[in-house]
Design an enzyme around this catalytic site. Structure first.
Site, short mmCIF file in Angstrom:
data_model
loop_
_atom_site.label_atom_id
_atom_site.label_comp_id
_atom_site.label_asym_id
_atom_site.label_seq_id
_atom_site.Cartn_x
_atom_site.Cartn_y
_atom_site.Cartn_z
N ASP A 189 0.83 -1.20 0.00
CA ASP A 189 0.00 0.00 0.00
C ASP A 189 0.87 1.25 0.00
O ASP A 189 2.02 1.23 0.48
CB ASP A 189 -0.92 0.02 1.22
CG ASP A 189 -2.02 -1.03 1.13
OD1 ASP A 189 -2.37 -1.42 0.00
OD2 ASP A 189 -2.53 -1.45 2.19
N TYR A 254 4.63 -9.55 7.64
CA TYR A 254 4.21 -8.17 7.87
C TYR A 254 4.31 -7.82 9.35
O TYR A 254 4.17 -8.69 10.22
CB TYR A 254 2.75 -7.96 7.44
CG TYR A 254 2.45 -8.31 6.00
CD1 TYR A 254 2.44 -7.33 5.01
CD2 TYR A 254 2.15 -9.62 5.64
CE1 TYR A 254 2.14 -7.65 3.69
CE2 TYR A 254 1.86 -9.95 4.33
CZ TYR A 254 1.85 -8.96 3.36
OH TYR A 254 1.56 -9.29 2.06
N TYR A 325 -4.82 -9.46 1.79
CA TYR A 325 -4.89 -8.06 2.22
C TYR A 325 -4.86 -8.04 3.75
O TYR A 325 -5.80 -8.49 4.41
CB TYR A 325 -6.16 -7.40 1.71
CG TYR A 325 -6.20 -7.22 0.21
CD1 TYR A 325 -5.67 -6.06 -0.38
CD2 TYR A 325 -6.74 -8.18 -0.62
CE1 TYR A 325 -5.70 -5.88 -1.76
CE2 TYR A 325 -6.78 -8.01 -2.00
CZ TYR A 325 -6.26 -6.86 -2.56
OH TYR A 325 -6.29 -6.68 -3.93
#
Length: 363
Positions: A189, A254, A325
Site C-alpha cells: 500500500d 508483515y 490483504y
C-alpha cells in the site's frame, strides 16, 4: 513473358524491360539499404539483430496476381530470400550477430523501401526497499489534471511520488532510454513501508541507446538520490523474468500496529492470533473493488506473533500467503474477510501502520 531475376531463384530470364516483376530488382539495393541501417543505428549499442520485411500496396498486388492468375506463389520465397540476403549484408558490414530475437529488429517495407526499427528493451532484475510511507510503487497521476500539472498536485502532474520515479530517472540517464517501467512482484500500500530484504522487481528500459552499463554505478546513483528508496540490482534479465515475478507466489511477513476500539486482554488477543493461523476467505476489499475483480480469494495465514501490547494498541507480525490483504485481515472489512482478527476478538480494530518486513523466495 513473366520477367524475374536470378536472385528470386527463378529459371526464366529477365524480359525486355529488364525489371523483375517479383522483387522489382530490390536485391540490387541491398548494399544501400544495409548502409542506411548502420547509419540510422549509429548511436545505438547492439550485439545482435534480426530482420523482417512486409509486402503491401503494389508489391502485394503483384504477388496476389502471380498467385491467383498464374498459379505462382512467390511471396514466401521472395521475402525469405530478401531477408536472408539482407541479414547477410548487415552482418558482413557490421560484424554483428544475427539472432531471431536480436537487440534490434530491422523491418523493410518492400513497397517503398522504408525501414522501421524495433529496439528491444533492456531488463534488469533487482529488489527495492521503501523506507518511507506515502510513496507509491508506480507512477500515480493526479486525478484532477491527469498528469498535466495543476494546483492540486503542485504542478507535478502526480498524486504521489513513486518508487518507479526514483528508480527510472537515473536509469534513463545512463541507458539513454525513451521511457522505463517498474514491474514489481505485487505491491505494498502507498502508506506501507517495504523493509527487510526488499521486493523483487524487473526494470524495463524502453528504446535504450546503451545496453550494457555498470549496474553497481547505477545502483549507487539510485540509492544516493532521495534516501527514500534503496535498491539492489542483481543483474540483467529478460521479458520472461517479468512474467515470472508477476505470476510467482511470494510468502510475506508483515508487521502491523493495530488499534482496538477498546482495551483488549492480552490472553484474548494471543488466542485470537493463534486462531488466525488458518485458511482465510477474503472477498475483494471495498477500498480496491473499483480496480480489482470482485471475487473471493482463498489464502493462508502461516504464523502470527504478538510483539507488543499496551491497552488498546498492539504490534503484531503476520506471515501469510502472497495476495492476502492484511488491513482487511485485521478489520474484517464489514464481514468480507473471514475469519478476521476483529471477528475472533469481538472488538472492532484497524491497522494504523503497516510494514512488509520480509519476502520469501517464490514458490
Amino acid at each position: 513473358m513473366i520477367s524475374v531475376c536470378e536472385v528470386c531463384k527463378k529459371r526464366v530470364k529477365i524480359g525486355e524491360l529488364g525489371r523483375c516483376v517479383i522483387c522489382c530488382n530490390v536485391f540490387e539495393r541491398i548494399e544501400e539499404l544495409a548502409a542506411k541501417v548502420l547509419e540510422d543505428l549509429e548511436d545505438y549499442e547492439f550485439e545482435s539483430f534480426s530482420v523482417g520485411s512486409k509486402l503491401r500496396g503494389s508489391a502485394k498486388a503483384v504477388q496476389n496476381f502471380l498467385k491467383t492468375e498464374l498459379g505462382i506463389d512467390d511471396e514466401l520465397n521472395f521475402k525469405r530470400n530478401f531477408n536472408r540476403e539482407f541479414a547477410r549484408k548487415i552482418r558482413e558490414k557490421s560484424g554483428k550477430n544475427f539472432k531471431p530475437n536480436g537487440d534490434v529488429r530491422v523491418i523493410v517495407d518492400l513497397e517503398d523501401l522504408r525501414i522501421d526499427y524495433e529496439i528491444q528493451p533492456v531488463y534488469i532484475f533487482g529488489r527495492y526497499k521503501k523506507r518511507v510511507r506515502y510513496l507509491a510503487q508506480t507512477r500515480w497521476l493526479c486525478s484532477f489534471c491527469k498528469g498535466r500539472g495543476c494546483e492540486a498536485c503542485n504542478f507535478t502532474g502526480k498524486k504521489y511520488l513513486s518508487v518507479e520515479d526514483i528508480i527510472i530517472t537515473p536509469a534513463l540517464e545512463v541507458f539513454e532510454g525513451e521511457n522505463a517501467f517498474l514491474h514489481g512482484s505485487g505491491r505494498e500500500d502507498v502508506d506501507a513501508r517495504m523493509l527487510g530484504n526488499g521486493r523483487p522487481f524487473v526494470l524495463e528500459v524502453v528504446k535504450p541507446k546503451k545496453r550494457k552499463v555498470d549496474l553497481k554505478e547505477l545502483e549507487r546513483k539510485i540509492n544516493e538520490g532521495s534516501g527514500a528508496v534503496e535498491v539492489k540490482l542483481l543483474g540483467y534479465a529478460t521479458h520472461k523474468d517479468v512474467e515470472r515475478i508477476k505470476s510467482a507466489s511470494y510468502k510475506k511477513r508483515y508487521r502491523a500496529l493495530v488499534v482496538f476500539e477498546k482495551e483488549v486482554d492480552e490472553r484474548t488477543l494471543k488466542d485470537a492470533l493463534e486462531k488466525l493461523k488458518t485458511v482465510i476467505h477474503q472477498r475483494t476489499p471495498k477500498r480496491v473493488e473499483h480496480r480489482r475483480a470482485d471475487k473471493v480469494r482463498v489464502k493462508r495465514v502461516y504464523d502470527t506473533k504478538l510483539l507488543l501490547h499496551r491497552g488498546n494498541k498492539a504490534v503484531i507480525e503476520i506471515e501469510a500467503e502472497g495476495g492476502l490483504y492484511i488491513k482487511e485481515l485485521v478489520s474484517g472489512d464489514e464481514g468480507r474477510t473471514k475469519p478476521s482478527l476483529a471477528e475472533l476478538i469481538g472488538v472492532n480494530c484497524y491497522v494504523d501502520k503497516l510494514d512488509v518486513v520480509w519476502i520469501y523466495d517464490a514458490t
